[in-house]
Design an enzyme around this catalytic site. Structure first.
Site, short mmCIF file in Angstrom:
data_model
loop_
_atom_site.label_atom_id
_atom_site.label_comp_id
_atom_site.label_asym_id
_atom_site.label_seq_id
_atom_site.Cartn_x
_atom_site.Cartn_y
_atom_site.Cartn_z
N ASN A 46 18.14 25.02 -10.49
CA ASN A 46 17.80 25.82 -11.66
C ASN A 46 18.44 27.20 -11.46
O ASN A 46 17.93 28.01 -10.70
CB ASN A 46 16.26 25.93 -11.76
N LYS A 79 18.64 29.60 -13.46
CA LYS A 79 17.98 30.67 -14.21
C LYS A 79 19.06 31.51 -14.92
O LYS A 79 20.07 30.97 -15.33
CB LYS A 79 17.09 31.50 -13.28
N HIS A 89 8.82 25.79 -17.73
CA HIS A 89 8.93 26.53 -16.46
C HIS A 89 7.94 27.69 -16.48
O HIS A 89 7.73 28.31 -17.53
CB HIS A 89 10.36 27.03 -16.26
N GLU A 120 8.17 30.66 -15.61
CA GLU A 120 8.72 31.92 -16.11
C GLU A 120 8.71 31.95 -17.63
O GLU A 120 8.53 33.00 -18.25
CB GLU A 120 10.14 32.14 -15.55
N GLU A 157 5.34 23.21 -9.33
CA GLU A 157 5.86 24.48 -8.83
C GLU A 157 4.74 25.52 -8.78
O GLU A 157 4.46 26.18 -9.79
CB GLU A 157 6.97 25.00 -9.74
N GLY A 206 10.44 31.99 -5.94
CA GLY A 206 11.25 33.18 -5.69
C GLY A 206 10.62 34.16 -4.70
O GLY A 206 11.06 35.29 -4.58
N SER A 219 10.72 28.08 -3.57
CA SER A 219 11.34 28.47 -2.30
C SER A 219 11.80 27.29 -1.44
O SER A 219 11.67 27.31 -0.22
CB SER A 219 10.41 29.41 -1.52
P1 PGA Z 1 12.91 29.26 -6.24
O1 PGA Z 1 12.69 28.84 -7.76
O2 PGA Z 1 13.51 28.06 -5.54
O3 PGA Z 1 13.86 30.43 -6.28
O4 PGA Z 1 11.58 29.60 -5.67
C1 PGA Z 1 12.25 27.57 -8.12
C2 PGA Z 1 12.12 27.46 -9.62
O5 PGA Z 1 11.71 28.44 -10.25
O6 PGA Z 1 12.41 26.40 -10.21
#
Ligand code: PGA
Length: 252
Positions: free
Chosen positions: A9, A11, A94, A96, A166, A172, A212
């Site tokens: 992803n 982003k 997601h 976010e 998640e 992140g 992560s």
């Molecule tokens: P990350 O993000 O691996 O940077 O923690 C995962 C995601 O948001 O899908």
């Protein structure tokens, strides 16, 4: 046996020239992977990514889509638009998007339905906040998000849905859920699916872990009984790191 899916992803990162370079470099590194490899890229990269990934085992996904099919929705991108250029997957719900763009469970559900109506494979995200985890509400929160997201789908569609667990506190942040905690949460989702749609469906639904994931923890996570691969954010922006995650099972 369920196949494994490793999805990146990106982003809001990567310009088209970077996307082309990344996929060109990644192609030989993952060509022997036994898992499905998906890169979910920004809208502006989709076309370039699709062209670069032609005749490879890398599939290209979007990171969001509208719940509507067409019409006066300025700035939105609809499922038929994604499908028409060859996009195969789309991330829906997601955290976010839920957090920063007020995406509701209802909108997530409508988007999942529209994705299926137009032949896209949805990757549907669920996950709890730190407060919810500390209050002992993980299973309640994630199974409820899952139920609302899949409401009204046929059993066959549920079987084809890719879910991604998640935990929001792990995205992140460099904090990963322990492999046991991640596996337990995913098992809770699977058990709820079994309760509603039957054991056969529960056994066939692919459920990823995200938060992560990196090359140093991918193997231990993906080898757990119920974790069927990963949704990878930050670590999907570096070719070598992402290729190591994809090849977690063949790395020394
Ligand atoms: P990350 O993000 O691996 O940077 O923690 C995962 C995601 O948001 O899908």
């Amino acid at each position: 046996m369920r196949k494994k899916v490793i999805a990146g992803n990106w982003k809001m990162n990567m310009l088209p020239n970077e996307a082309i370079g990344f996929i060109t470099e990644l192609t030989p590194l993952v060509k022997s992977a036994t898992h499905d490899v998906v890169l979910c890229v920004p809208y502006t990269d989709l076309f370039y990514a699709l062209l670069t990934a032609q005749n490879t085992n890398i599939r290209i996904g979007a990171q969001n889509m509208s719940q509507y099919e067409k019409g006066a929705y300025t700035g939105e991108i609809a499922a038929p638009m994604l499908k028409s250029i060859g996009v195969s997957h789309v991330i829906i719900g997601h955290s976010e998007r839920r957090q920063y763009f007020n995406e509701t469970d209802e909108a997530v559900n409508e988007k999942v339905k529209s994705a299926f109506n137009h032949g896209l494979e949805p990757i549907v995200c669920v996950g709890e906040t730190l407060e919810q985890r500390e209050a002992g509400k993980v299973d309640e929160v994630i199974t409820s998000q899952m139920q609302k997201a899949l409401d009204g789908l046929t059993t066959e569609q549920v079987q084809k849905t890719i879910l991604a667990y998640e935990p929001i506190w792990a995205i992140g942040t460099g904090k990963t859920a322990s492999k046991e905690d991640a596996n337990e949460a995913i098992k809770a989702i699977r058990n709820k699916i079994a309760e509603i749609y039957g054991q056969m469906t529960a056994d066939s639904v692919i459920i990823l872990y995200g938060g992560s994931v990196k090359s140093t923890n991918a193997k231990e996570l993906f080898e757990m009984s119920d974790i069927d691969g990963g949704l990878v954010g930050g670590a999907s922006l570096k070719v070598e790191e992402f290729s190591k995650i994809v090849n977690y099972d063949t790395q020394k």
